[in-house]
Enzyme design. Structure first.
Site, mmCIF file in Angstrom:
data_model
loop_
_atom_site.group_PDB
_atom_site.id
_atom_site.type_symbol
_atom_site.label_atom_id
_atom_site.label_comp_id
_atom_site.label_asym_id
_atom_site.label_seq_id
_atom_site.Cartn_x
_atom_site.Cartn_y
_atom_site.Cartn_z
ATOM 1 N N LEU A 32 1.146 -1.118 -0.089
ATOM 2 C CA LEU A 32 0.321 -0.100 -0.233
ATOM 3 C C LEU A 32 1.408 0.616 -0.242
ATOM 4 C CD1 LEU A 32 -2.843 -0.831 2.582
ATOM 5 C CD2 LEU A 32 -2.997 -1.308 -0.001
ATOM 6 N N CYS A 33 0.609 1.948 -0.054
ATOM 7 C CA CYS A 33 0.855 4.316 -0.721
ATOM 8 C C CYS A 33 2.240 3.648 1.425
ATOM 9 C CB CYS A 33 0.274 4.783 -0.309
ATOM 10 S SG CYS A 33 -0.037 6.659 0.061
ATOM 11 N N PRO A 34 3.174 4.077 1.236
ATOM 12 C CA PRO A 34 3.669 4.277 -0.322
ATOM 13 C C PRO A 34 4.387 3.753 -1.070
ATOM 14 C CG PRO A 34 4.607 4.931 1.459
ATOM 15 C CD PRO A 34 3.436 4.226 1.957
#
Lengths: 160, 80
Positions: free
Chosen positions: B17-19
């Site tokens: 997931l982000c980042p």
């Protein structure tokens, strides 16, 4: 005289709240991955993000603060629904189940990507958190003058 | 009909997931020569916005994005 801006993000991290630290480190790592120079200045509650797990404080109040606010980044509580540690536990569980990177891992990633982290000397003095009680990767302590110098020619400057 | 793109390097970003998707793309693009192509397979829908943004910020080029069933395949060309 207009000076040219550098491809830099400068950040003041005042908050020691878990959610805000997530925002700070996600922006920092994202910016570093995008080829930007990143400088983070941790002040007041934000120092928590750089502290080791060790107890801090010399004076009575300092030791009390160390007991209440100590424990480092893994003890950061959410800004809402803290519930005396329950909120942190719940968010920790929820984030883990969704495979979100932890704050410790994000901070390590930031270090690997070359993000520079500074502690504010004045808040370190006030809160009785000496340099030795902070992670080794932190730069030497600085003050507002240094931050302003970095911020004035940054493309992006944030206060978290 | 889509033209076959031959990547120089393939990375698996599934579950990240982000980042992390963009961070991993950035860390791996430096491993291939300029002009080379990095293939990245992600599951994070946010990477559909993030990886092209990252490419524009860094001056690289997303050649193609294949959207499968919850699987997004990016072909990123290292421009510099």
């Amino acid at each position: 005289m207009e000076e040219e801006k550098k491809n830099r993000v400068s950040m003041v991290v005042l908050s020691g709240d878990m959610d805000k630290l997530f925002a700070a480190f996600i922006i920092a790592t994202g910016a570093a991955a995008s080829g930007m120079e990143v400088v983070m200045f941790f002040t007041f509650w934000g120092l928590k993000a750089l502290q080791k797990k060790e107890a801090t404080g010399k004076s009575f109040f300092g030791r009390m603060l160390g007991m209440i606010n100590g424990g480092g980044i893994t003890k950061a509580n959410p800004s809402k629904y803290g519930f005396g540690g329950m909120g942190r536990w719940m968010f920790g569980k929820m984030m883990k189940s969704k495979n979100v990177t932890s704050l410790v891992e994000l901070r390590q990633l930031a270090i690997e990507l070359g993000v520079k982290m500074y502690g504010c000397q004045m808040s370190m003095d006030v809160m009785e958190i000496p340099r030795e009680k902070m992670i080794d990767e932190v730069e030497e302590p600085v003050g507002v003058g240094f931050f302003l110098e970095q911020a004035r020619d940054s493309r992006i400057s944030l206060f978290i | 009909m889509t033209e076959e793109i031959k990547p120089d390097l393939e990375i698996d970003l599934k579950g990240l997931l982000c980042p992390l998707p963009m961070v991993r793309v950035s860390q791996n693009i430096s491993k291939i020569p300029v002009g080379g192509v990095l293939k990245a397979v992600a599951t994070d829908p946010g990477s559909l916005a993030d990886i092209p943004s990252w490419a524009r910020t860094t001056g690289n080029e997303v050649l193609r994005v294949d959207k499968g069933d919850k699987l997004y395949t990016f072909y990123v060309k290292r421009v510099k």
